[in-house]
Structure formats: C-alpha cells, structure tokens
Design a protein around this motif. Sequence first.
Motif, PDB file in Angstrom:
ATOM      1  N   ILE A  12       0.878  -1.172   0.000  1.00 49.22           N
ATOM      2  CA  ILE A  12       0.000   0.000   0.000  1.00 49.22           C
ATOM      3  C   ILE A  12       0.908   1.213   0.000  1.00 49.22           C
ATOM      4  O   ILE A  12       1.748   1.357   0.879  1.00 49.22           O
ATOM      5  CB  ILE A  12      -0.870   0.063   1.264  1.00 49.22           C
ATOM      6  N   PRO A  13       0.807   2.072  -0.998  1.00 49.72           N
ATOM      7  CA  PRO A  13       1.630   3.277  -0.994  1.00 49.72           C
ATOM      8  C   PRO A  13       1.484   4.013   0.328  1.00 49.72           C
ATOM      9  O   PRO A  13       0.394   4.149   0.866  1.00 49.72           O
ATOM     10  CB  PRO A  13       1.070   4.101  -2.167  1.00 49.72           C
ATOM     11  N   GLU A 170       8.238  -2.149  11.145  1.00 54.10           N
ATOM     12  CA  GLU A 170       7.046  -1.559  11.751  1.00 54.10           C
ATOM     13  C   GLU A 170       6.026  -1.189  10.680  1.00 54.10           C
ATOM     14  O   GLU A 170       4.833  -1.466  10.815  1.00 54.10           O
ATOM     15  CB  GLU A 170       7.414  -0.326  12.571  1.00 54.10           C
ATOM     16  N   LYS A 171       6.497  -0.580   9.589  1.00 56.21           N
ATOM     17  CA  LYS A 171       5.606  -0.220   8.494  1.00 56.21           C
ATOM     18  C   LYS A 171       5.044  -1.464   7.813  1.00 56.21           C
ATOM     19  O   LYS A 171       3.875  -1.518   7.444  1.00 56.21           O
ATOM     20  CB  LYS A 171       6.346   0.639   7.466  1.00 56.21           C
ATOM     21  N   GLN A 237      -6.278   5.375  12.387  1.00 55.14           N
ATOM     22  CA  GLN A 237      -5.110   5.577  13.239  1.00 55.14           C
ATOM     23  C   GLN A 237      -3.912   4.768  12.758  1.00 55.14           C
ATOM     24  O   GLN A 237      -2.788   5.277  12.677  1.00 55.14           O
ATOM     25  CB  GLN A 237      -5.454   5.184  14.685  1.00 55.14           C
ATOM     26  N   LEU A 238      -4.141   3.494  12.404  1.00 52.66           N
ATOM     27  CA  LEU A 238      -3.035   2.636  11.988  1.00 52.66           C
ATOM     28  C   LEU A 238      -2.438   3.097  10.660  1.00 52.66           C
ATOM     29  O   LEU A 238      -1.239   2.932  10.410  1.00 52.66           O
ATOM     30  CB  LEU A 238      -3.510   1.185  11.883  1.00 52.66           C
ATOM     31  N   LEU A 242       1.864   4.445   8.024  1.00 53.21           N
ATOM     32  CA  LEU A 242       2.344   4.359   6.644  1.00 53.21           C
ATOM     33  C   LEU A 242       2.815   5.702   6.106  1.00 53.21           C
ATOM     34  O   LEU A 242       3.564   5.750   5.139  1.00 53.21           O
ATOM     35  CB  LEU A 242       1.226   3.833   5.742  1.00 53.21           C
ATOM     36  N   ARG A 243       2.373   6.772   6.736  1.00 54.20           N
ATOM     37  CA  ARG A 243       2.736   8.109   6.249  1.00 54.20           C
ATOM     38  C   ARG A 243       3.935   8.707   6.972  1.00 54.20           C
ATOM     39  O   ARG A 243       4.388   9.795   6.648  1.00 54.20           O
ATOM     40  CB  ARG A 243       1.526   9.042   6.376  1.00 54.20           C
ATOM     41  N   GLU A 244       4.439   7.964   7.958  1.00 48.59           N
ATOM     42  CA  GLU A 244       5.596   8.456   8.699  1.00 48.59           C
ATOM     43  C   GLU A 244       6.856   8.340   7.858  1.00 48.59           C
ATOM     44  O   GLU A 244       7.040   7.370   7.127  1.00 48.59           O
ATOM     45  CB  GLU A 244       5.774   7.664  10.002  1.00 48.59           C
TER      46      GLU A 244
END
Length: 245
Positions: A12-13, A170-171, A237-238, A242-244
Amino acid sequence: MLGQPIRTAVAIPSNITPTIRTTSPAPGRGNTVGTLDPNPYRMHNSLMDCVRKYPAKHVLYQQGDYADSVFYIQEGRVKLSVVSNLGREAVVALMGPNTFFGENCLADANNRRYTATTLQRCKITEISKHEMVEILARNPKYADLFMGYLLTRNGQLQEDLIDQLFNSSEKRLARLLLMLAYYSDSDQSGCVIKKISQETLAMMIGTTRSRVSLFMNKFRRLGMLEYDKEIRINREQLSTVLREN
C-alpha cells in the motif's frame, strides 16, 4: 472474481489508506484481475464433484512433494510456507477465497516449492494438471483471465521485494494488519482480523516475534488496535504509520 493472495509484504503506498488500493472481494492485494462467475468452475460440473472439506491445520502438501495438481479455494484460508536448508521457516503468502495455488506444476515444476496448510476449515477444489491444461485450452477467455491473474501475482513479487528493501518492519506490520483486516471474512467493516499468531506475522514480514510483540503493544498503546481472541484495528489511526517518514 479471482482473488489475490495476501503477500508477505503488503504494497500500500505510504501516502494513502488501504481503502483506496483494493483487489477483489477475496483476500489479497494488487489490482483487480477481472471478473468471472464467483465460482469459476461452475461450467465444469465434473470438477465441482471434487470439492473437499478440510479441517484447520491440515497439510495439503509439503515442500518437495510431487506437483501434479492445482488447488482452488472456495472457502477458508491457506498458508504457504517454505523452510530453508538451515531449518528457518518463512510464510510466503496467505491464500483466501477465489484464489489458486500450486499452479507452478503448469510450468513443468516437478516438486512443490512450498508447504500448504489450512488455517481454518476450508472447501477446496483440486484440479489435476491434465484437467487444468484442458480447461485452459478449451476456454480462451478463461485462459486470458487466468494469465492476467498470474501476471498480477508476478508483479506482486516485485512489489514485495521493493517493500522489503525500503520499508521498516514496523511499516510492513502496519500494512499487513490493514490488509488482513480489509480482506477478512469475519467482519464487513474491514476492521477485524481473526486470531493470528505473532509468530506467523513475524514470518510474513521478515522479522522476529519479539519485534512484532513490541510493535503490537505500541499500536495498542496508541489506540491503533485492540487484540484478544481477535484483532480489531482502527484503520484511520493505523494508517498514520504508513505516512511516517
């Protein structure tokens, strides 16, 4: 519609939520391959007589076994795993409803590359290599669709490699949980995952169980998920993981 497998790394991008990138109503990822009758073998009544029911944790075949048939899942989930020469096990994929596995035999592979084990009660059709070849030869449209399915699977392998090389564990865990929830058949909201062990999650993303436990506790502490008999996630929230950067 042919489903897609949930691969070891979910592509997932990182700048979008998993609800934007979907596959089909079955577990998996990637783009929708095309549409078929929900049961692609309905036109082949003789094959439908071959449907068998299997209990959870049943080994359908083992790595190294002779390969002479293709499997199609009607209900349930199947784990594909591989063991290295040093005895290390890795989960290659989780296969859900409307997906094929064992199709490597069509490319003259003499032996199974993976071990296939049911994760829950399943209904599965086993098609001999000879029968599958005849079906594809007699039905060009279905052969084209099946080829598209296989090409998408091949593309997913490339995405897996990229994800493994460039994203943190983690991602990768966050992506995997989001996709497992989205394609779980236990809840229509796409927020619930049937109980899956942390060991299996670790094998799917290529890390240790202790690291998965660390991240799961972190996600729970941050209100991203809850888990007991099942895992219930907060998708919004989860998805921030992915955006970090």
